[in-house]
Scaffold this active site. Structure first.
Site: not given
Length: 405
Positions: A210, A327, A309
């Site tokens: 990313n 996020f 997460l």
């Protein structure tokens, strides 16, 4: 404002003892007075003359100094400083501290002190990973001892791994936080943050990733440090330098990041700012994939990466951090997508932002904080300012949770 602050520096017997010369020099530049204590083994690695010359005071070595012990010198030493720093904290010194041994000046001082204690472990990787050292470390943390490092890297013994003593700048930053602890609202709290991208190899030269610079995550780590937190920064490949004072873990892949996060637990709060690749090559090629001129395209099969997460959010009470912040980098329907992500992952807060512009590599950010109470838009600001505002909110939240107990 470190002038007139005093550190009692206990130097253990390890190769890393030479770093204490730089630590003393940097501390004195900051106006901190250093009283050095050396174990007998420490004198095998660095001379008392070098240490005393930099400290500007005599080195203490002997528990049975007749002059000083007539006045209970070891008690005075242990109480006169504002902070006790043990560097290097060898496996032997950690074992003595954890089990209450006091058979030399260093260990006696550590038993007699009523001041905060900061240790900088340094030892061979196998010694660091030994079950006895892990037990001793857990005991020391439970006793309120603060820890900086160790770092990972090449060692004097020729092995590689965790066990290198933290650098002097990192130790001094941790010491200064403890010396100035009155202003830190996160003092005594442990926080981890993930940052940067992950790189998922396709072959030896290509990877899936990313577009994350790691700037926002690094800024949050610095802001949390400024509030007095003990911060673990787990970062993927990035050019951003880690703030001095964090416990740093560098990783490449999502699976490595998850393992590092799990190893850093328990913590009071966890902030997941990393841009983790959703997929990886099911089988990375050991050789570079090449065009053969036929126009044939390699059949690249993908596997889903672990959801870091969601994994942490699903931990049972006692293991799950009291506050988990995710996020959400979105390009459209930012609030709707981020709200759905918060519910899907099970985290307490989501920090959402529109990354359709230059946000991931730029110096500014505009975010929306979504929690159980609703949606709060924050104005565009420098990433450092966004980080300070988030650290402030985290401090408020943890303080409120502590007040309920």
């Amino acid at each position: 404002m470190m002038a007139q602050k005093r550190i009692l520096l206990v130097i253990g017997g390890g190769v890393a003892a030479y770093k204490c010369l730089e630590l003393i020099r940097r501390a004195r530049e900051r106006g901190i007075r250093v009283t050095p204590v050396m174990t007998r083994a420490a004198a095998e690695f660095v001379t008392p003359l070098s240490v005393s010359s930099l400290a500007g005071t005599a080195v203490k070595t002997d528990l049975f100094d007749l002059t000083e012990e007539a006045e209970m010198g070891h008690i005075q030493l242990s109480r006169a400083a504002d902070l006790v720093v043990v560097a290097p904290a060898t496996a032997d010194l950690m074992a003595k501290m954890a089990n209450g041994h006091a058979n030399d000046l260093a260990s006696t001082l550590l038993m007699a002190t009523d001041k905060p204690v900061l240790i900088a472990p340094a030892m061979n990787v196998r010694m660091w990973e030994h079950a006895a050292t892990r037990r001793n470390l857990a005991t020391l943390r439970a006793d309120g001892v603060h820890v900086v490092g160790p770092d990972e890297g090449d060692m004097a013994c020729g092995e590689f791994g965790p066990g290198r003593m933290a650098e002097p700048a990192e130790i001094l930053a941790a010491a200064e936080r403890l010396l100035g602890k009155g202003a830190g609202r996160l003092a005594g709290k442990r926080v981890l943050i993930t940052s940067g991208p992950t790189h998922e190899p396709i072959d030896p030269v290509r990877y899936i990733a990313n577009r994350s610079s790691g700037k926002q995550g690094t800024a949050i780590a610095a802001a949390l440090l400024a509030e007095g937190a003990e911060v673990t920064l787990i970062t993927g490949p990035t050019a951003e330098p880690a703030p001095p004072g964090v416990k740093l873990a560098r990783v490449e892949t999502a699976r490595e990041m998850l393992a590092a996060v799990e190893a850093a637990l328990p913590v009071d709060a966890a902030i997941f700012a990393a841009a983790v690749a959703d997929w990886r090559a099911a089988e990375a090629s050991v050789r570079k994939l090449k065009k053969d001129g036929s126009g044939a395209i390699p059949d690249l099969k993908l596997s889903e990466n672990p959801d870091i997460l969601r994994t942490i959010c699903a931990l049972p009470p006692g293991k799950r951090p009291a506050l988990v912040v995710g996020f959400a980098a979105e390009t459209n329907d930012v609030v709707e997508n981020a709200t759905a992500k918060r519910a899907r992952k099970g985290c307490d807060w989501i920090v959402a932002n529109d990354v359709s512009g230059d946000v991931m590599g730029g110096a500014r950010n505009r975010v929306t904080l979504i929690d159980g109470k609703g949606v709060e838009d924050w104005p565009e600001a420098a990433k450092d300012e966004v980080a300070r505002r988030l650290a402030n909110r985290i401090a408020d939240h943890l303080a409120a949770e502590t007040a309920k107990c």
